[in-house]
Scaffold this motif. Structure first.
Motif: not given
Length: 224
Positions: A4-9, A112-116, A120-122
């Motif tokens: 659910g987090v918009a980070i590829s990895d 160092e994930m992007p603030p946007r 989602q990460f929370v």
């Protein structure tokens, strides 16, 4: 797999055997799946799934090879007996929501994930199960009493793996990443596991080698 987090990895697809032309529809269905979720993702190809045709199929369908990641393993019975720990670095296991919030905050900034992606990460981390029977155990490393690094031990059947090793940028190269990795290794050994695995970033290979890990293969990563 998706977080659910918009980070590829941390959104993955992978094939457990080499792909053939019959898999083209599946490749496109998976691409559409992540597109509908509005998530970036990586496609992992581990050694038993690799072949020239697999690489060509993925590339023909719009994915490109971006990295070959070291896959490492350690024999816990051999590497933990000689470990010595720095006195100013302590480790505690996450047992409650307060510590989980700390773990999330340090992990987020350590990677160092992007603030946007913060909300989602929370939401993703808040779903973690902290029960004693949970397959995942989370750890915090403290330098002179300040929490600065994280790791996660995940176990399933006969497998144990280390994930989410992160250190706040201003506290790197002080032994915290080494210590938080060792904490997960210790927990795995105490739980009865003989071996442990991980996938290393380029910056993490030296740390993991110091803890007794050896590279055994490389996984190929593709992305749109």
């Amino acid at each position: 797999m998706h977080t659910g987090v918009a980070i590829s990895d941390i959104n993955w697809a992978w094939n457990e055997k080499p792909l053939t032309k019959d898999d083209t529809q599946s490749i496109n269905q998976i691409k559409e799946y992540y597109k509908n979720l509005n998530l970036r993702s990586w496609w992992w190809v581990y050694p038993r799934g690799q072949s020239p045709e697999t690489a060509k199929l993925l590339q023909d369908n719009g994915l490109r090879l971006i990295a070959k990641v070291p896959c490492m393993a350690a024999d816990l019975s051999n590497v933990l007996s000689e470990i010595t720990f720095s006195e100013n670095i302590s480790v505690k296991e996450v047992k409650d929501k307060s510590d989980l919030f700390l773990w999330e905050d340090i992990s987020f900034h350590g990677f160092e994930m992007p603030p946007r992606t913060r909300e989602q990460f929370v939401n993703f981390v808040s779903s973690f199960n902290l029960d004693t029977q949970s397959p995942q155990r989370l750890f915090l490393a403290c330098l002179d009493g300040k929490p600065v690094a994280t790791s996660l031990l995940f176990t399933h059947n006969n497998s144990a793996g280390i994930y989410y090793v992160a250190t706040l940028p201003e506290y790197r190269n002080k032994g915290c990443g080494l210590r938080i990795t060792q904490a997960a290794m210790q927990a795995a050994m105490q739980a009865g596991f003989q071996d442990i695995i991980l996938q290393a970033t380029p910056s993490g290979v030296k740390v993991y080698t110091r803890t007794g890990f050896r590279e055994y293969c490389r996984a190929e990563i593709y992305k749109l």
